[in-house]
Write a protein that holds these residues in place. Structure first.
Motif, PDB file in Angstrom:
ATOM      1  N   ASP A  31     -55.950 -36.950  -5.054  1.00 36.00           N
ATOM      2  CA  ASP A  31     -55.489 -37.250  -3.702  1.00 36.00           C
ATOM      3  C   ASP A  31     -54.024 -36.901  -3.461  1.00 36.00           C
ATOM      4  OD1 ASP A  31     -57.980 -38.346  -3.126  1.00 36.00           O
ATOM      5  OD2 ASP A  31     -57.384 -40.346  -3.811  1.00 36.00           O
ATOM      6  N   ARG A  32     -53.241 -36.632  -4.520  1.00 36.22           N
ATOM      7  CA  ARG A  32     -51.804 -36.511  -4.337  1.00 36.22           C
ATOM      8  C   ARG A  32     -51.183 -35.226  -4.873  1.00 36.22           C
ATOM      9  NH1 ARG A  32     -48.600 -41.318  -6.506  1.00 36.22           N
ATOM     10  NH2 ARG A  32     -47.060 -40.398  -5.120  1.00 36.22           N
ATOM     11  N   ILE A  33     -51.856 -34.502  -5.757  1.00 35.29           N
ATOM     12  CA  ILE A  33     -51.267 -33.323  -6.380  1.00 35.29           C
ATOM     13  C   ILE A  33     -51.682 -32.064  -5.620  1.00 35.29           C
ATOM     14  CG2 ILE A  33     -51.032 -31.976  -8.501  1.00 35.29           C
ATOM     15  CD1 ILE A  33     -49.914 -34.841  -8.668  1.00 35.29           C
ATOM     16  N   VAL A  34     -50.687 -31.265  -5.216  1.00 38.10           N
ATOM     17  CA  VAL A  34     -50.907 -29.990  -4.530  1.00 38.10           C
ATOM     18  C   VAL A  34     -50.424 -28.882  -5.459  1.00 38.10           C
ATOM     19  CG1 VAL A  34     -50.290 -28.566  -2.540  1.00 38.10           C
ATOM     20  CG2 VAL A  34     -50.581 -31.047  -2.264  1.00 38.10           C
ATOM     21  N   ILE A  35     -51.250 -27.853  -5.655  1.00 44.88           N
ATOM     22  CA  ILE A  35     -50.869 -26.760  -6.552  1.00 44.88           C
ATOM     23  C   ILE A  35     -51.473 -25.456  -6.055  1.00 44.88           C
ATOM     24  CG2 ILE A  35     -52.809 -27.177  -8.128  1.00 44.88           C
ATOM     25  CD1 ILE A  35     -50.840 -26.368 -10.429  1.00 44.88           C
ATOM     26  N   GLY A  36     -50.742 -24.363  -6.269  1.00 41.71           N
ATOM     27  CA  GLY A  36     -51.282 -23.074  -5.878  1.00 41.71           C
ATOM     28  C   GLY A  36     -50.298 -21.938  -6.085  1.00 41.71           C
ATOM     29  N   PRO A  37     -50.796 -20.689  -6.041  1.00 38.04           N
ATOM     30  CA  PRO A  37     -49.945 -19.511  -6.217  1.00 38.04           C
ATOM     31  C   PRO A  37     -49.271 -19.109  -4.905  1.00 38.04           C
ATOM     32  CG  PRO A  37     -52.201 -18.822  -5.949  1.00 38.04           C
ATOM     33  CD  PRO A  37     -52.211 -20.325  -5.921  1.00 38.04           C
ATOM     34  N   GLU A  38     -48.164 -18.373  -5.024  1.00 37.92           N
ATOM     35  CA  GLU A  38     -47.510 -17.822  -3.844  1.00 37.92           C
ATOM     36  C   GLU A  38     -46.836 -16.499  -4.182  1.00 37.92           C
ATOM     37  OE1 GLU A  38     -44.608 -20.762  -2.548  1.00 37.92           O
ATOM     38  OE2 GLU A  38     -43.042 -19.748  -3.696  1.00 37.92           O
ATOM     39  N   ALA A  39     -46.671 -15.668  -3.166  1.00 32.20           N
ATOM     40  CA  ALA A  39     -45.937 -14.410  -3.291  1.00 32.20           C
ATOM     41  C   ALA A  39     -44.831 -14.421  -2.249  1.00 32.20           C
ATOM     42  CB  ALA A  39     -46.867 -13.222  -3.068  1.00 32.20           C
ATOM     43  N   SER A  40     -43.657 -13.859  -2.607  1.00 34.11           N
ATOM     44  CA  SER A  40     -42.522 -13.940  -1.694  1.00 34.11           C
ATOM     45  C   SER A  40     -41.750 -12.619  -1.637  1.00 34.11           C
ATOM     46  CB  SER A  40     -41.581 -15.072  -2.117  1.00 34.11           C
ATOM     47  OG  SER A  40     -41.075 -14.829  -3.419  1.00 34.11           O
ATOM     48  N   PHE A  41     -41.046 -12.464  -0.530  1.00 32.16           N
ATOM     49  CA  PHE A  41     -40.153 -11.332  -0.301  1.00 32.16           C
ATOM     50  C   PHE A  41     -38.832 -11.899   0.207  1.00 32.16           C
ATOM     51  CE2 PHE A  41     -38.205  -8.670   2.993  1.00 32.16           C
ATOM     52  CZ  PHE A  41     -37.898  -7.545   2.253  1.00 32.16           C
ATOM     53  N   TRP A  42     -37.696 -11.327  -0.256  1.00 28.22           N
ATOM     54  CA  TRP A  42     -36.383 -11.810   0.174  1.00 28.22           C
ATOM     55  C   TRP A  42     -35.388 -10.656   0.176  1.00 28.22           C
ATOM     56  CZ3 TRP A  42     -34.481 -16.101   2.325  1.00 28.22           C
ATOM     57  CH2 TRP A  42     -33.112 -16.309   2.295  1.00 28.22           C
ATOM     58  N   ARG A  43     -34.474 -10.679   1.126  1.00 29.22           N
ATOM     59  CA  ARG A  43     -33.374  -9.723   1.140  1.00 29.22           C
ATOM     60  C   ARG A  43     -32.175 -10.346   1.841  1.00 29.22           C
ATOM     61  NH1 ARG A  43     -33.804  -4.681   5.186  1.00 29.22           N
ATOM     62  NH2 ARG A  43     -31.594  -4.700   4.734  1.00 29.22           N
ATOM     63  N   ALA A  44     -30.990  -9.968   1.380  1.00 27.04           N
ATOM     64  CA  ALA A  44     -29.762 -10.406   2.040  1.00 27.04           C
ATOM     65  C   ALA A  44     -29.478  -9.475   3.205  1.00 27.04           C
ATOM     66  CB  ALA A  44     -28.600 -10.395   1.053  1.00 27.04           C
ATOM     67  N   ASN A  45     -28.948 -10.020   4.278  1.00 23.13           N
ATOM     68  CA  ASN A  45     -28.587  -9.216   5.434  1.00 23.13           C
ATOM     69  C   ASN A  45     -27.539  -8.169   5.049  1.00 23.13           C
ATOM     70  OD1 ASN A  45     -28.614  -8.534   8.204  1.00 23.13           O
ATOM     71  ND2 ASN A  45     -26.762  -9.741   8.512  1.00 23.13           N
ATOM     72  N   LYS A  46     -27.785  -6.917   5.371  1.00 26.24           N
ATOM     73  CA  LYS A  46     -26.915  -5.788   5.017  1.00 26.24           C
ATOM     74  C   LYS A  46     -26.710  -5.667   3.511  1.00 26.24           C
ATOM     75  CE  LYS A  46     -24.474  -5.894   9.407  1.00 26.24           C
ATOM     76  NZ  LYS A  46     -23.185  -6.024  10.097  1.00 26.24           N
ATOM     77  N   TRP A  47     -27.697  -6.126   2.748  1.00 24.58           N
ATOM     78  CA  TRP A  47     -27.673  -6.080   1.296  1.00 24.58           C
ATOM     79  C   TRP A  47     -26.506  -6.904   0.733  1.00 24.58           C
ATOM     80  CZ3 TRP A  47     -32.295  -4.518   1.142  1.00 24.58           C
ATOM     81  CH2 TRP A  47     -32.748  -3.454   1.912  1.00 24.58           C
ATOM     82  N   THR A  48     -26.292  -6.881  -0.552  1.00 29.00           N
ATOM     83  CA  THR A  48     -25.211  -7.620  -1.191  1.00 29.00           C
ATOM     84  C   THR A  48     -24.613  -6.761  -2.283  1.00 29.00           C
ATOM     85  OG1 THR A  48     -26.389  -9.704  -0.828  1.00 29.00           O
ATOM     86  CG2 THR A  48     -24.623  -9.737  -2.410  1.00 29.00           C
ATOM     87  N   GLU A  49     -23.286  -6.612  -2.285  1.00 31.33           N
ATOM     88  CA  GLU A  49     -22.623  -5.795  -3.296  1.00 31.33           C
ATOM     89  C   GLU A  49     -21.403  -6.521  -3.840  1.00 31.33           C
ATOM     90  OE1 GLU A  49     -21.707  -1.125  -3.982  1.00 31.33           O
ATOM     91  OE2 GLU A  49     -21.135  -1.916  -2.026  1.00 31.33           O
ATOM     92  N   ASN A  50     -21.276  -6.538  -5.166  1.00 31.77           N
ATOM     93  CA  ASN A  50     -20.121  -7.109  -5.858  1.00 31.77           C
ATOM     94  C   ASN A  50     -19.366  -5.987  -6.550  1.00 31.77           C
ATOM     95  OD1 ASN A  50     -21.024  -9.686  -5.165  1.00 31.77           O
ATOM     96  ND2 ASN A  50     -22.183  -9.916  -7.047  1.00 31.77           N
ATOM     97  N   CYS A  51     -18.072  -5.878  -6.280  1.00 28.35           N
ATOM     98  CA  CYS A  51     -17.238  -4.855  -6.920  1.00 28.35           C
ATOM     99  C   CYS A  51     -16.084  -5.525  -7.653  1.00 28.35           C
ATOM    100  CB  CYS A  51     -16.681  -3.877  -5.884  1.00 28.35           C
ATOM    101  SG  CYS A  51     -17.941  -2.861  -5.086  1.00 28.35           S
ATOM    102  N   SER A  52     -15.790  -5.012  -8.837  1.00 33.27           N
ATOM    103  CA  SER A  52     -14.666  -5.556  -9.611  1.00 33.27           C
ATOM    104  C   SER A  52     -13.950  -4.412 -10.322  1.00 33.27           C
ATOM    105  CB  SER A  52     -15.168  -6.585 -10.633  1.00 33.27           C
ATOM    106  OG  SER A  52     -16.110  -6.003 -11.514  1.00 33.27           O
ATOM    107  N   GLY A  53     -12.659  -4.605 -10.539  1.00 31.72           N
ATOM    108  CA  GLY A  53     -11.874  -3.628 -11.269  1.00 31.72           C
ATOM    109  C   GLY A  53     -12.130  -3.718 -12.756  1.00 31.72           C
ATOM    110  N   VAL A  54     -12.354  -2.589 -13.387  1.00 33.11           N
ATOM    111  CA  VAL A  54     -12.570  -2.506 -14.838  1.00 33.11           C
ATOM    112  C   VAL A  54     -11.656  -1.400 -15.367  1.00 33.11           C
ATOM    113  CG1 VAL A  54     -14.962  -3.339 -14.734  1.00 33.11           C
ATOM    114  CG2 VAL A  54     -14.511  -0.890 -14.555  1.00 33.11           C
TER     115      VAL A  54
END
Length: 196
Positions: free
Chosen positions: A64-87
């Protein structure tokens, strides 16, 4: 932290009581849209953006209380995401594109309309790594690839309407760790429909 979890659990039990065997809307195919904050981390730095995506899943009941199941997802950041650092010798930039995931979600009904859940599974992220050389002696480079990883998360979901096409809302946190030592955190809200 442990005391806080116990206090929240006790409060929810006192407020809602134990979920009975009443009809619940947490069964069947569900489709939802998601929006929220995205933090992509690489090379010791992060970038925060608004993100959006969608989820499709199927939930079943155990008792009566346990809910279970599979899921599929899609995600993206607006205008993508970029990290730049000096090396040494130039700059290194990591860019994250779409994330696709497959997970198992399991939760407990606090009452017939409120679900507290956790989830875990697989993710795949499209990425690009670019090195921009500051000297002639070291060449610049560019690598576009996909990387696998895992996701873990949890949240709460509440059914707003019943009937043949229940509408629900949720809030959740999801952490994704990729095999190339980059990661993503998402705090998002969802609005969805369940097909019974």
């Amino acid at each position: 932290m442990r005391k806080l979890i116990v206090m929240v659990g006790t409060a929810l039990s006192l407020i809602s009581g134990v979920a009975s065997a009443q009809e619940t809307s947490f069964r069947g195919l569900r489709v939802e849209g998601n929006i929220g904050g995205d933090r992509y981390q690489s090379e010791g730095i992060h970038n925060d953006r608004l993100g959006y995506g969608g989820t499709i899943g199927f939930d079943g009941m155990i008792g009566d209380r346990i809910v279970i199941g599979p899921e599929a997802s899609f995600w993206r950041a607006n205008k993508w995401t970029e990290n730049c650092s000096g090396v040494p010798g130039g700059s290194l930039c990591d860019k994250s594109f779409d994330e696709w995931g497959a997970a198992v979600r399991a939760g407990v009904l606090v009452n017939p309309n409120l679900l507290v859940f956790g989830k875990g599974g697989y993710v795949n992220n499209e990425q690009r790594q670019r090195f921009d050389s500051a000297t002639i002696s070291v060449p610049s480079s560019y690598d576009h690839f996909r990387t696998d990883g895992y996701q873990v998360g949890g949240g709460v979901e509440y059914t707003l309407t019943g009937g043949r096409l229940p509408v629900y809302v949720n809030a959740q946190y999801v952490f994704s760790k990729y095999d190339d030592n980059t990661s993503r955190q998402r705090v998002m809200m969802g609005l969805g429909f369940r097909f019974k």
